[in-house]
Design a protein around this motif. Structure first.
Motif, PDB file in Angstrom:
ATOM      1  N   GLY B 341       0.432  -1.063   0.114  1.00  0.00           N
ATOM      2  CA  GLY B 341      -0.098  -0.423   0.356  1.00  0.00           C
ATOM      3  C   GLY B 341       1.284   1.435  -0.059  1.00  0.00           C
ATOM      4  N   GLU B 342      -0.210   2.075   0.103  1.00  0.00           N
ATOM      5  CA  GLU B 342       0.971   3.937   0.550  1.00  0.00           C
ATOM      6  C   GLU B 342       1.442   4.103   1.488  1.00  0.00           C
ATOM      7  N   ALA B 343       1.261   3.473   2.379  1.00  0.00           N
ATOM      8  CA  ALA B 343       1.848   4.086   3.600  1.00  0.00           C
ATOM      9  C   ALA B 343       3.369   3.859   3.676  1.00  0.00           C
ATOM     10  N   PRO B 344       4.451   3.155   3.518  1.00  0.00           N
ATOM     11  CA  PRO B 344       5.837   3.051   3.025  1.00  0.00           C
ATOM     12  C   PRO B 344       6.285   3.746   2.388  1.00  0.00           C
ATOM     13  N   GLY B 345       5.213   4.586   0.934  1.00  0.00           N
ATOM     14  CA  GLY B 345       5.725   5.309  -0.608  1.00  0.00           C
ATOM     15  C   GLY B 345       5.644   6.057   0.777  1.00  0.00           C
ATOM     16  N   LYS B 346       4.921   6.648   1.062  1.00  0.00           N
ATOM     17  CA  LYS B 346       4.452   8.242   2.146  1.00  0.00           C
ATOM     18  C   LYS B 346       5.391   8.321   2.164  1.00  0.00           C
ATOM     19  N   ALA B 347       5.959   7.505   3.720  1.00  0.00           N
ATOM     20  CA  ALA B 347       7.166   7.681   4.625  1.00  0.00           C
ATOM     21  C   ALA B 347       8.321   7.893   4.074  1.00  0.00           C
ATOM     22  N   TRP B 348       8.386   7.033   3.352  1.00  0.00           N
ATOM     23  CA  TRP B 348       9.766   7.264   1.990  1.00  0.00           C
ATOM     24  C   TRP B 348       9.506   8.883   1.578  1.00  0.00           C
ATOM     25  N   GLU B 349       8.961   9.387   0.769  1.00  0.00           N
ATOM     26  CA  GLU B 349       8.749  10.616   0.309  1.00  0.00           C
ATOM     27  C   GLU B 349       8.977  11.454   1.167  1.00  0.00           C
ATOM     28  N   ALA B 350       8.279  11.079   3.062  1.00  0.00           N
ATOM     29  CA  ALA B 350       8.464  12.245   3.554  1.00  0.00           C
ATOM     30  C   ALA B 350       9.931  12.715   3.871  1.00  0.00           C
ATOM     31  N   GLY B 351      10.184  11.499   4.318  1.00  0.00           N
ATOM     32  CA  GLY B 351      11.865  11.223   5.074  1.00  0.00           C
ATOM     33  C   GLY B 351      13.515  11.252   3.933  1.00  0.00           C
ATOM     34  N   ARG B 352      12.712  11.638   2.450  1.00  0.00           N
ATOM     35  CA  ARG B 352      13.938  11.616   1.195  1.00  0.00           C
ATOM     36  C   ARG B 352      14.390  12.904   0.998  1.00  0.00           C
ATOM     37  N   PHE B 353      15.155  13.095   2.237  1.00  0.00           N
ATOM     38  CA  PHE B 353      15.610  14.801   2.030  1.00  0.00           C
ATOM     39  C   PHE B 353      16.378  14.939   3.567  1.00  0.00           C
ATOM     40  N   ARG B 354      15.990  13.799   4.742  1.00  0.00           N
ATOM     41  CA  ARG B 354      16.643  13.809   5.841  1.00  0.00           C
ATOM     42  C   ARG B 354      18.061  13.235   6.127  1.00  0.00           C
ATOM     43  N   ALA B 355      17.666  12.728   5.711  1.00  0.00           N
ATOM     44  CA  ALA B 355      19.310  11.453   6.008  1.00  0.00           C
ATOM     45  C   ALA B 355      20.588  11.965   6.903  1.00  0.00           C
ATOM     46  N   PRO B 356      20.963  12.445   6.182  1.00  0.00           N
ATOM     47  CA  PRO B 356      22.350  13.762   6.172  1.00  0.00           C
ATOM     48  C   PRO B 356      22.454  14.820   7.507  1.00  0.00           C
ATOM     49  N   TYR B 357      20.672  14.662   7.928  1.00  0.00           N
ATOM     50  CA  TYR B 357      20.312  15.213   9.584  1.00  0.00           C
ATOM     51  C   TYR B 357      20.549  14.498  10.124  1.00  0.00           C
ATOM     52  N   LEU B 358      20.020  12.400   9.829  1.00  0.00           N
ATOM     53  CA  LEU B 358      20.396  12.048  11.134  1.00  0.00           C
ATOM     54  C   LEU B 358      21.434  11.604  11.276  1.00  0.00           C
ATOM     55  N   ARG B 359      22.534  11.727  10.117  1.00  0.00           N
ATOM     56  CA  ARG B 359      24.066  11.388  10.208  1.00  0.00           C
ATOM     57  C   ARG B 359      24.804  12.278  11.281  1.00  0.00           C
ATOM     58  N   ASP B 360      23.867  13.596  11.266  1.00  0.00           N
ATOM     59  CA  ASP B 360      24.817  14.462  12.264  1.00  0.00           C
ATOM     60  C   ASP B 360      24.180  14.588  13.900  1.00  0.00           C
ATOM     61  N   ALA B 361      22.887  14.022  13.734  1.00  0.00           N
ATOM     62  CA  ALA B 361      22.280  13.378  15.170  1.00  0.00           C
ATOM     63  C   ALA B 361      23.775  11.762  15.654  1.00  0.00           C
ATOM     64  N   LEU B 362      24.187  11.402  15.307  1.00  0.00           N
ATOM     65  CA  LEU B 362      24.582   9.843  14.778  1.00  0.00           C
ATOM     66  C   LEU B 362      26.221  10.267  15.237  1.00  0.00           C
TER      67      LEU B 362
END
Lengths: 499, 499
Positions: B341-362
């Motif tokens: 269904g759509e949920a995994p796609g929506k979750a991916w789309e919402a977070g698609r540019f967020r990984a580099p921010y997560l890296r800073d926190a890590l």
């Protein structure tokens, strides 16, 4: 190829009576111009190249290419571009050996594939060299690997296109590359000249099919292509593609292949070239995109009908070739197209490789016949179309009977398209000078309109000057630098591509 | 960009508790590693470049890029890659002026777009130079022309991607180029590094969108692109694309644009990476091809579920983004896919540019986090996938807690695909040396498996050695020759791209 004629003598064309009438009545063609027997100059002595053949037959067979200028010069009995011999290596290492020997003895090396160049690509400079050797690649003739998982095939450079198709078809695959030179051209030649096939809308240009390349250069071997696409620096494959033997000899090409599928051709009529142009642009930009999409202007449509090559009446004929499942009919109708059924498509398909034979018959009959082509972006296409046509009509009609100038759009992209012109006129006393003047006028018009000097014929010797303008002085100095690095002895196809 | 952190501080990420637990329990991360205050060395004096700013703020803002190595070095307080000042020209001619002055004074010039390089592309060599100037292209910020007929747009190089989209969207068009760096990267940077967006299956890579380029070189201006495609010699556009500022500064780019259309995302689950690989290969080769097509391996699927980034259970999650009218469901099901269904796609789309921010926190939390990528042909993909994963696990697990190594296929082609790895481990005492060892192991594995060292991150400083192996000595000498022709004073991004 026979000497100074296209293809297989068994397939020679006899001019239809409609064409003969047209030549006399409309163009004022006065009579036959039979070809003289060619006279070879004595060869310069060559060192021991692999597979060397210095027979007059071999030298004649490798004398120049298939431009009308090449043919006219050859038909006059002069053979200024005959090599002193023909080397026929059978491996990549032997090609390296040819380059090494040539560098040592300062022999110019002219790589030969199917010898179908129409831009003087086989007429290397002789001045300053101890001799000229034709590097015949027909001995590199193997399918090295078919990778059905990745859908790629690796061919040696000398494999002729029909043989490549045959080998792929046997496994259910196709390259889908069918330029007019298909019956004789080779895989290596396609790569070296950025060939474009008649089904390019469906299969892409040859340069878009290439995922890997091996080349023998004067500095050693260049092996390129570890992935379909990469961000590892500039794409050096794209520097070899179109290098026309000036930077190295392509010895192996890995191409993307596709499952074999049938194409269905239909004809459509448009009220004007402009209307048809809007229709084909719409298909290129918004689909559904046929695999073959061609649009003749009013003149080409009329001449084809008058000479029996098609039975389309007035307007502009489009040839549309689609895979099953693609149906652009609604879109074509929306833009004013009228369906003509399968007949025009079948007629086009049957004659698609025949035009060069027709040219020989026209030259025999005393007519001048040649083609040239360009490409530009959609917004400039109408202006370029008119400017080139006017330049040709002006140059060839000057003081004589007006020429026939026909044009079609042969390849489409989202952002632009190519224009392919066919010119027929009465030969003057000096047809070589006559065509050079017309070609100069057309090239100047192409260049001034901002279009590219060639969409798929290549640069060779004939387009060098405009090519230099097109890429500018920095571009030219980049190419010279690359040549210095890959051909330190300057023996690779001298005078081709680079000024 | 803020100093040594990704993006906008307002968008900083707080680690979810599930991630914090995972760091401690699974990776043995011991505690926070706060960043030290950076200390700048006194600048070398610079001549009068256009728009010169020598303030510490400007110098810090242009110190290095966004690789984990860059960030770790910066967080340690050292700022070895800070320029001595920042030039900010506003026209092509001013860029030429920067290059002229730099050549005269032997100042290294480092072109800056959005400063999102993750391969050391902004860390030019300082040795042998009188100084280093950052060439900030943000002053070249105009849409020069939108040609709705040809569907092309000409942008100055410094236009940020979101601004380009905004300008195009206002006219109903889109570039469709959405790499993870989208929020900050620039049009010129996309071109110079051969960027590839998340919707590359639908829109193509950036290098496939470019139809025209203008570059300022040390030898003058290079203007390229008179047609969508051409047979006029090698495609010199493809020599500038991926040149990473080593041959010239891209100042203007003409790109193909398309009508704005909506994408619909869905998730699919495959029983194994191998099964999913067959499914996405089938779509890439036989269609229907989605515009976005990504497939996570078992590890990435599990970690994303465990950290709440998706709720896919076991197996392998695929994200499929389609335009209306494209429905690959039957094909996906045929290869063992289960629709989520759509949920995994929506979750991916919402977070698609967020990984580099997560890296800073890590990194703050004491973890090491980085990504790397490659591409190869389909037949080699499983072998490359395993070899690189094993190399990373081996290098980072050596003597410590095993790292998390996740992978996904991010871009597909008919003949192959890319592999994108994310690595998380506990930081050792010397995390820079720790990552360098892992990166070396991974790069060696990529190179040995015959894959390309980078599919879309570029070469920069970090991939130089493998890149040289990839194109071989003849390729390297070709690039050096091109550099000599375009950068005769050798001031353009020294140490980047070329060994």
């Amino acid at each position: 190829m026979t000497t100074f004629r296209w293809g297989d003598p068994a397939d020679a064309v006899t001019l239809p009576s409609a064409v003969r009438d047209l030549l006399t009545a409309a163009l004022g063609v006065t009579g036959p111009r039979p070809a003289a027997e060619p006279t070879l100059a004595p060869p310069a002595p060559l060192p021991g190249f692999p597979g060397l053949d210095v027979s007059p037959e071999a030298r004649l067979r490798h004398a120049g290419g298939m431009s009308t200028e090449d043919l006219l010069i050859g038909r006059s009995g002069a053979v200024p571009d005959a090599p002193d011999g023909v080397a026929r290596p059978t491996t990549h290492d032997e090609v390296l050996e040819v380059l090494r020997i040539a560098g040592e003895h300062r022999i110019a090396v002219v790589p030969h594939g199917g010898r179908t160049s129409v831009v003087g690509g086989l007429r290397a400079a002789r001045e300053g060299y101890a001799g000229v050797v034709a590097l015949d690649l027909s001995g590199l003739d193997r399918l090295v690997r078919l990778d059905e998982t990745s859908r790629t095939a690796t061919f040696e450079a000398g494999v002729p296109a029909p043989r490549a198709e045959e080998l792929l078809n046997a496994e259910g695959f196709t390259l889908g590359h069918f330029p007019q030179s298909f019956e004789f051209a080779t895989i290596g030649g396609f790569a070296a000249t950025r060939s474009s096939g008649q089904a390019s809308a469906g299969f892409g240009r040859f340069d878009q099919m290439v995922v890997g390349l091996r080349a023998a250069t004067g500095a050693g071997t260049l092996d390129l292509g570890r992935a379909p696409q990469s961000a590892a620096g500039p794409d050096l494959r794209q520097l070899l593609l179109g290098s026309e033997g000036a930077f190295g000899v392509v010895t192996e090409v890995t191409v993307r292949v596709r499952p074999l599928r049938e194409l269905h051709y239909t004809g459509w009529s448009f009220p004007s070239f402009e209307a048809g142009m809007r229709a084909v642009r719409s298909l290129a930009q918004d689909g559904p995109l046929p695999a073959v999409l061609r649009l003749s202007d009013e003149a080409e449509t009329m001449i084809n009908a008058a000479t029996g090559a098609s039975d389309a009446g007035g307007g502009c004929l489009a040839i549309v070739g689609c895979f099953e499942g693609t149906d652009p009919s609604d879109r074509l109708a929306e833009y004013g197209g009228e369906p003509l059924g399968e007949a025009p498509g079948k007629a086009w398909e049957a004659g698609r490789f025949r035009a060069p034979y027709l040219r020989d018959a026209l030259l025999d009959a005393g007519a001048l016949a040649e083609t040239l082509e360009t490409a530009t972006f959609w917004d400039r296409l109408p202006e370029t179309y008119a400017a080139v046509r006017d330049a040709l009509v002006g140059a060839l009609g000057d003081g004589g009977t007006p020429p026939i100038v026909m044009c079609h759009i042969s390849h489409v992209y989202e952002t632009g398209a190519s224009l392919y012109y066919t010119v027929v006129a009465a030969q003057s006393e000096d047809p070589v000078a006559q065509w050079r003047a017309a070609k100069t006028a057309a090239g100047d018009a192409i260049s001034a309109s901002g279009a590219t000097i060639t969409h798929h014929h290549g640069v060779g010797r004939d387009h060098r000057a405009w090519y230099a303008t097109e890429i500018g002085p920095v571009g030219v100095s980049v190419l010279h630098a690359v040549k210095q690095a890959t051909d330190p002895h300057h023996v690779l196809n001298p005078g081709i591509l680079l000024p």
